[in-house]
Design an enzyme around this catalytic site. Structure first.
Site, PDB file in Angstrom:
ATOM      1  CD  GLU A  43      -6.332   5.190   0.639  1.00  0.00           C
ATOM      2  OE1 GLU A  43      -6.831   6.379   0.963  1.00  0.00           O
ATOM      3  OE2 GLU A  43      -6.069   4.530   1.620  1.00  0.00           O
TER       4      GLU A  43
ATOM      5  CD  GLU B 139     -11.798   1.043   3.311  1.00  0.00           C
ATOM      6  OE1 GLU B 139     -10.799   0.888   2.728  1.00  0.00           O
ATOM      7  OE2 GLU B 139     -11.935   0.987   4.528  1.00  0.00           O
TER       8      GLU B 139
ATOM      9  CG  ASP C 290      -2.177   0.729   1.042  1.00  0.00           C
ATOM     10  OD1 ASP C 290      -2.558   1.050   0.217  1.00  0.00           O
ATOM     11  OD2 ASP C 290      -2.955   0.671   2.115  1.00  0.00           O
TER      12      ASP C 290
HETATM   13  O1  KIV Z   1      -4.898  -0.540   4.500  1.00  0.00           O
HETATM   14  C1  KIV Z   1      -5.563  -1.451   4.459  1.00  0.00           C
HETATM   15  O2  KIV Z   1      -5.566  -2.402   5.101  1.00  0.00           O
HETATM   16  C2  KIV Z   1      -6.732  -1.470   3.336  1.00  0.00           C
HETATM   17  C3  KIV Z   1      -7.668  -2.491   3.174  1.00  0.00           C
HETATM   18  C4  KIV Z   1      -8.679  -2.172   4.116  1.00  0.00           C
HETATM   19  C5  KIV Z   1      -8.085  -2.569   1.754  1.00  0.00           C
HETATM   20  O3  KIV Z   1      -6.424  -0.558   2.502  1.00  0.00           O
END
Ligand code: KIV
Length: 268
Positions: free
Chosen positions: A118, A185, A86
């Site tokens: 995002e 989400e 992420d």
């Molecule tokens: O950071 C995270 O765990 C996420 C998920 C909730 C999709 O972005």
């Protein structure tokens, strides 16, 4: 050498309409091994680790170095699952050049196979550039936690027609930009079904109902390891938090009584 049994971005893309996709977060080596052994398709090293592992109140404070550190540990624990890193807040918003460099670090230094970003249409040019440079990207729309201050809190997105239209534009823009799947989400299930039908890539829901192409949860929520707050969409498959407290209490009591270590757990 490339592990032939690995799930790839291509595997995920091609799963649409064929089978559901299972995704879970993990943030460390030991957990990644267990999750991988259990057979999930995608392990997401989510910036949710800011809250679940590092104790911050939101995902905003976590930075590149922490995310790289955890991603590398997860990659070391994984044999089959696709590891997605992420991209943390401000690692991709400042400039596309910086975003490419940071995304590249997840692939090159940490060994991830893809990154997640995002945002919707506003990220389309960046995503196209990352994909053109060989970096597979997962999109993320709906309730995007890095925009919590803009939204004024964690709340369901897509309850009003204007928001639904915006979500549809965003999903289509991400699809066209080249994401291989998109996280939805906290979106009403009917809207998630509509978005799933509108895009050519799989949708992965979290709080978005059963009609998405796959599902993701935060592992601490699924295992009952993170606090008492439980969003409506979380299903607890275990209560490990309680088990940990009870095991540690038994250890404490046995040490205080002098029952541990006994002869069986001593060298002779
Ligand atoms: O950071 C995270 O765990 C996420 C998920 C909730 C999709 O972005």
């Amino acid at each position: 050498m490339r592990d032939e049994g690995r799930i790839t971005a291509r595997t995920i893309r091609r799963a649409k309409g064929q089978r559901r996709i299972v995704c879970l977060t993990a943030y460390d080596f030991a957990t990644a091994r267990l999750v991988d052994e259990a057979g999930v398709d995608i392990i997401l090293v989510g910036d949710s680790l800011a809250m679940t592992v590092l104790g911050y109140e939101s995902t905003l404070p976590v930075g590149m170095e922490e995310m790289l550190h955890h991603t590398a540990a997860v990659v070391r624990g994984t044999r089959r699952a696709l590891v997605v890193a992420d991209m943390p807040f401000l690692s991709y918003q400042v400039s596309d050049d910086q975003a490419l460099e940071n995304a590249g670090r997840f692939i090159k230094e940490a060994g991830a196979a893809a990154v997640k970003i995002e945002g919707g249409a506003i990220r389309a040019d960046l995503i196209r550039r990352l994909v053109d440079n060989g970096i597979p990207v997962v999109g993320h729309i709906g309730m995007t936690p890095q925009s919590i201050h803009e939204f004024g809190g964690y709340r369901v997105r897509g309850r009003e027609p204007r928001e639904v239209a915006r979500l549809r534009e965003d999903a289509v823009a991400l699809d066209r930009a080249g994401v291989f799947c998109v996280v939805l989400e906290c979106v009403p299930r009917g809207v998630a079904a509509e978005l799933t039908a509108a895009v050519s890539v799989p949708t992965i829901g979290i709080g978005a109902g059963p009609d998405c192409d796959g599902q993701v949860l935060v592992i601490h929520d699924l295992l009952g390891l993170y606090g008492d707050f439980k969003p409506k969409f979380v299903k607890r498959y275990a209560e490990l938090g309680r088990q940990v407290v009870s095991a540690v209490q038994r250890f404490r009591d046995e040490v205080l009584r002098g029952d541990f270590p006994d002869d069986e757990h001593s060298y002779h």
